[in-house]
Write an enzyme that holds these catalytic residues in place. Structure first.
Site, PDB file in Angstrom:
ATOM      1  N   SER A 122      47.176  36.276  41.381  1.00  0.00           N
ATOM      2  CA  SER A 122      46.840  36.864  42.083  1.00  0.00           C
ATOM      3  C   SER A 122      46.234  37.433  41.169  1.00  0.00           C
ATOM      4  O   SER A 122      45.951  37.703  39.867  1.00  0.00           O
ATOM      5  CB  SER A 122      47.639  37.921  42.972  1.00  0.00           C
ATOM      6  N   TYR A 168      55.575  43.137  42.687  1.00  0.00           N
ATOM      7  CA  TYR A 168      53.979  41.721  43.236  1.00  0.00           C
ATOM      8  C   TYR A 168      53.373  41.530  41.640  1.00  0.00           C
ATOM      9  O   TYR A 168      53.358  40.253  41.459  1.00  0.00           O
ATOM     10  CB  TYR A 168      52.863  42.534  43.481  1.00  0.00           C
TER      11      TYR A 168
END
Length: 244
Positions: free
Chosen positions: A146, A159
């Site tokens: 990501s 995250y």
């Protein structure tokens, strides 16, 4: 895989094989469908058996339900794949979770959930299948990371910790497979319009990207299949994907 595509593996007539974790998620399912369309025999992996089985029927593949965070289940999945007698050509680590919370609001449960799936799951699955790839002297590991794995965003405490960790793991993997014939690629997309955003309602949050300007799951699938379709002697260690 040859430059002519993944029609066969190991010099024989069998189709090249691929395994995709998180196959019932938006990105994972898109990658499964693209790989199957490109001629791969695909093992669709995830935890939702019924959805996996429907997907497997649609792509003429194999449903392989297992939890990436449980090593015993990962090992059983590896045994199923390797029982087919064809070395795994492509492993796609796409399983993931996404929790938004500030550092002050991130408890141990949220941190563990993100680290266990996004980092631990990638570690367990890669480790399980890497030995076979090394023995075959070929194979490709695609890790779906990501933008939050290299750029800091508020409320991404757990995250980002998991995705930065994945990038570190990937860098070590690249060093260890150098010269073995095994390749690895880290995909780092920006925000992708998947169901993970549903609880957050990003269109109503001024500090989040609106869904109209997010990437689509098939954008990531196209990138994954581009890498998977390259000749064996061409490596793409890192591919960042963003809206133009």
């Amino acid at each position: 895989m040859n430059e002519g595509g993944p029609a066969s593996a190991s010099g024989g007539g069998a189709r090249a094989t691929a395994l995709v974790t998180g196959a019932t998620g938006g990105i994972g399912e898109a990658i499964v469908r693209r790989l199957a369309g490109d001629g791969f025999h695909v093992y669709a992996a995830g935890r939702r058996r019924a959805r996996l089985e429907r997907l497997a029927v649609e792509i003429d593949g194999v449903a392989l339900p297992f939890d990436v965070t449980v090593e015993e289940e990962v090992d059983r999945a590896r045994a199923v794949v390797e029982s087919g007698g064809v070395p795994l050509s492509v492993l796609v680590n796409s399983a993931g979770v996404f929790d938004l919370a500030s550092v002050a609001e991130t408890g141990g449960e949220i941190l563990s959930r993100n680290l266990d799936v996004n980092l631990g799951g990638v570690f367990h699955v890669t480790r399980a299948f890497l030995r076979g790839m090394l023995e075959a002297g070929s194979g490709l590991v695609i890790n779906v990371g990501s933008v939050a794995g290299w750029r800091a965003f508020p409320d991404n405490a757990a995250y980002s910790a998991s995705k930065f960790g994945m990038r570190g793991f990937h860098e070590v993997l690249l060093e260890e497979i150098r010269g073995t014939g095994v390749r690895a690629c880290l995909l780092e997309p920006g925000a992708v319009d998947t169901s993970l955003w549903d609880p957050l309602d990003p269109d109503s949050a001024p500090d989040l990207p609106d869904r109209a300007h997010m990437l689509r799951p098939d954008d990531i699938a196209r990138a994954a299949c581009f890498v998977a379709g390259l000749p064996d002697d061409v490596a793409v260690p890192l591919l960042r994907i963003e809206r133009g």
